[in-house]
Design a protein around this motif. Structure first.
Motif, PDB file in Angstrom:
ATOM      1  N   LEU A   5       0.679  -1.099  -0.017  1.00 58.33           N
ATOM      2  CA  LEU A   5      -0.153   0.084  -0.045  1.00 58.33           C
ATOM      3  C   LEU A   5       0.876   1.033  -0.009  1.00 58.33           C
ATOM      4  O   LEU A   5       0.549   2.342  -0.720  1.00 58.33           O
ATOM      5  N   GLU A   6       1.901   1.264   0.764  1.00 61.26           N
ATOM      6  CA  GLU A   6       2.723   2.533   0.748  1.00 61.26           C
ATOM      7  C   GLU A   6       3.641   2.720  -0.559  1.00 61.26           C
ATOM      8  O   GLU A   6       3.714   3.899  -0.979  1.00 61.26           O
ATOM      9  N   ALA A   7       3.979   1.386  -1.233  1.00 63.21           N
ATOM     10  CA  ALA A   7       4.551   1.535  -2.661  1.00 63.21           C
ATOM     11  C   ALA A   7       3.626   2.183  -3.514  1.00 63.21           C
ATOM     12  O   ALA A   7       3.996   3.066  -4.581  1.00 63.21           O
ATOM     13  N   LEU A   8       2.320   1.732  -3.451  1.00 67.87           N
ATOM     14  CA  LEU A   8       1.137   2.366  -4.358  1.00 67.87           C
ATOM     15  C   LEU A   8       1.068   3.665  -4.105  1.00 67.87           C
ATOM     16  O   LEU A   8       1.007   4.554  -4.959  1.00 67.87           O
ATOM     17  N   GLU A   9       0.940   4.126  -2.838  1.00 65.45           N
ATOM     18  CA  GLU A   9       0.999   5.476  -2.532  1.00 65.45           C
ATOM     19  C   GLU A   9       2.011   6.318  -2.996  1.00 65.45           C
ATOM     20  O   GLU A   9       1.986   7.509  -3.433  1.00 65.45           O
ATOM     21  N   ASP A  10       3.511   5.811  -2.869  1.00 69.27           N
ATOM     22  CA  ASP A  10       4.278   6.668  -3.569  1.00 69.27           C
ATOM     23  C   ASP A  10       4.331   6.628  -4.790  1.00 69.27           C
ATOM     24  O   ASP A  10       4.701   7.726  -5.423  1.00 69.27           O
ATOM     25  N   TRP A  11       3.960   5.414  -5.315  1.00 69.51           N
ATOM     26  CA  TRP A  11       3.914   5.602  -7.049  1.00 69.51           C
ATOM     27  C   TRP A  11       2.956   6.823  -7.647  1.00 69.51           C
ATOM     28  O   TRP A  11       3.095   7.334  -8.643  1.00 69.51           O
ATOM     29  N   ALA A  12       1.621   6.739  -6.820  1.00 64.47           N
ATOM     30  CA  ALA A  12       0.681   7.466  -7.506  1.00 64.47           C
ATOM     31  C   ALA A  12       0.446   9.018  -6.825  1.00 64.47           C
ATOM     32  O   ALA A  12      -0.063   9.750  -7.312  1.00 64.47           O
ATOM     33  N   GLY A  13       1.391   9.168  -5.704  1.00 63.81           N
ATOM     34  CA  GLY A  13       1.227  10.343  -4.962  1.00 63.81           C
ATOM     35  C   GLY A  13       1.499  11.535  -5.750  1.00 63.81           C
ATOM     36  O   GLY A  13       0.773  12.482  -5.812  1.00 63.81           O
ATOM     37  N   GLY A  14       2.774  11.695  -6.545  1.00 62.13           N
ATOM     38  CA  GLY A  14       3.088  12.700  -7.423  1.00 62.13           C
ATOM     39  C   GLY A  14       1.981  12.984  -8.542  1.00 62.13           C
ATOM     40  O   GLY A  14       1.595  13.874  -8.772  1.00 62.13           O
ATOM     41  N   LEU A  15       1.467  11.754  -9.189  1.00 59.90           N
ATOM     42  CA  LEU A  15       0.477  11.908 -10.320  1.00 59.90           C
ATOM     43  C   LEU A  15      -0.763  12.593  -9.809  1.00 59.90           C
ATOM     44  O   LEU A  15      -1.416  13.459 -10.362  1.00 59.90           O
ATOM     45  N   LEU A  16      -1.218  12.014  -8.550  1.00 54.12           N
ATOM     46  CA  LEU A  16      -2.663  12.244  -7.928  1.00 54.12           C
ATOM     47  C   LEU A  16      -2.643  13.937  -7.721  1.00 54.12           C
ATOM     48  O   LEU A  16      -3.513  14.588  -7.806  1.00 54.12           O
ATOM     49  N   SER A  17      -1.264  14.370  -7.226  1.00 56.51           N
ATOM     50  CA  SER A  17      -1.291  15.963  -6.826  1.00 56.51           C
ATOM     51  C   SER A  17      -1.545  16.881  -8.242  1.00 56.51           C
ATOM     52  O   SER A  17      -1.813  18.044  -7.978  1.00 56.51           O
ATOM     53  N   GLN A  18      -1.157  16.489  -9.392  1.00 57.95           N
ATOM     54  CA  GLN A  18      -1.251  17.045 -10.621  1.00 57.95           C
ATOM     55  C   GLN A  18      -2.720  17.437 -11.057  1.00 57.95           C
ATOM     56  O   GLN A  18      -3.087  18.069 -11.826  1.00 57.95           O
ATOM     57  N   LEU A  19      -3.649  16.198 -10.395  1.00 54.26           N
ATOM     58  CA  LEU A  19      -5.133  16.469 -10.962  1.00 54.26           C
ATOM     59  C   LEU A  19      -5.636  17.542 -10.428  1.00 54.26           C
ATOM     60  O   LEU A  19      -5.324  18.065  -9.035  1.00 54.26           O
ATOM     61  N   GLU A  20      -6.925  18.034 -11.147  1.00 49.99           N
ATOM     62  CA  GLU A  20      -7.736  18.996 -10.650  1.00 49.99           C
ATOM     63  C   GLU A  20      -8.604  18.573  -9.504  1.00 49.99           C
ATOM     64  O   GLU A  20      -8.801  17.214  -9.358  1.00 49.99           O
ATOM     65  N   PRO A  21      -9.062  19.432  -8.652  1.00 50.09           N
ATOM     66  CA  PRO A  21      -9.709  18.807  -7.516  1.00 50.09           C
ATOM     67  C   PRO A  21     -11.110  18.167  -7.958  1.00 50.09           C
ATOM     68  O   PRO A  21     -11.407  17.012  -7.413  1.00 50.09           O
ATOM     69  N   ALA A  22     -11.815  18.345  -8.990  1.00 51.24           N
ATOM     70  CA  ALA A  22     -12.966  17.813  -9.466  1.00 51.24           C
ATOM     71  C   ALA A  22     -12.685  16.337 -10.056  1.00 51.24           C
ATOM     72  O   ALA A  22     -13.215  15.410  -9.906  1.00 51.24           O
ATOM     73  N   ALA A  23     -11.443  16.198 -10.687  1.00 49.37           N
ATOM     74  CA  ALA A  23     -10.895  15.042 -11.092  1.00 49.37           C
ATOM     75  C   ALA A  23     -10.577  14.023  -9.878  1.00 49.37           C
ATOM     76  O   ALA A  23     -10.641  12.987 -10.042  1.00 49.37           O
ATOM     77  N   ARG A  24      -9.698  14.640  -8.964  1.00 52.33           N
ATOM     78  CA  ARG A  24      -9.448  14.032  -7.646  1.00 52.33           C
ATOM     79  C   ARG A  24     -10.761  13.299  -6.984  1.00 52.33           C
ATOM     80  O   ARG A  24     -10.700  12.382  -6.739  1.00 52.33           O
TER      81      ARG A  24
END
Length: 152
Positions: A5-24
């Motif tokens: 779960l931590e590896a998944l969070e590290d992998w997706a964290g940077g990409l998710l921060s670039q999404l707009e709030p509605a898309a998130r």
């Protein structure tokens, strides 16, 4: 499991921060629904996250009961309905779980605690039955949803 779960969070964290709030928010809703659905299916199959079957219920003396005795009743049948199995999400977090009295029952079974079946009854040690938990198929569903959303 927490390492995955931590590896998944590290992998997706940077990409998710670039999404707009509605898309998130949309992604959080879809992930939460997929997560709840997979947990409901696992509970219906009476399986722990590691694939082992739930410990069966203790046999009760139903000789005095009038009428027919239902033997096929499954554990946690109502617990897995959307009425009791709550989904909460926002742009930063997804929570799937139980609240209130139902949450107490789920907690007793999740961790194998002691509880009373009814008022005035003696304390009973319940067997551990993991109601909530992540398995490999659930993590794969989360990865697939993330990739699907990020590739759009």
């Amino acid at each position: 499991m927490s390492n995955n779960l931590e590896a998944l969070e590290d992998w997706a964290g940077g990409l998710l921060s670039q999404l707009e709030p509605a898309a998130r928010n949309k992604l959080a809703r879809e992930l939460g629904q997929a997560l709840r659905r997979s947990q409901q299916q696992r509970i219906a199959a009476q399986r722990n996250p590691d694939g082992a079957k739930y410990v069966p219920r203790k046999q009760r003396n139903l000789r005095g009961k009038q009428g027919r005795v239902k033997r096929k009743a499954q554990m946690f049948q109502k617990l897995r309905t959307a009425k009791h199995f709550k989904l909460r999400f926002d742009g930063n977090a997804i929570t799937v779980g139980f609240a209130g009295r139902v949450g107490r029952v789920a907690k007793v079974h999740q961790y194998g605690l002691k509880d009373r079946a009814e008022n005035g009854a003696p304390d009973v040690k319940y067997s551990r039955r993991a109601i909530l938990g992540l398995d490999e198929t659930t993590l794969q569903v989360i990865r697939d949803k993330l990739i699907e959303q990020l590739s759009v």
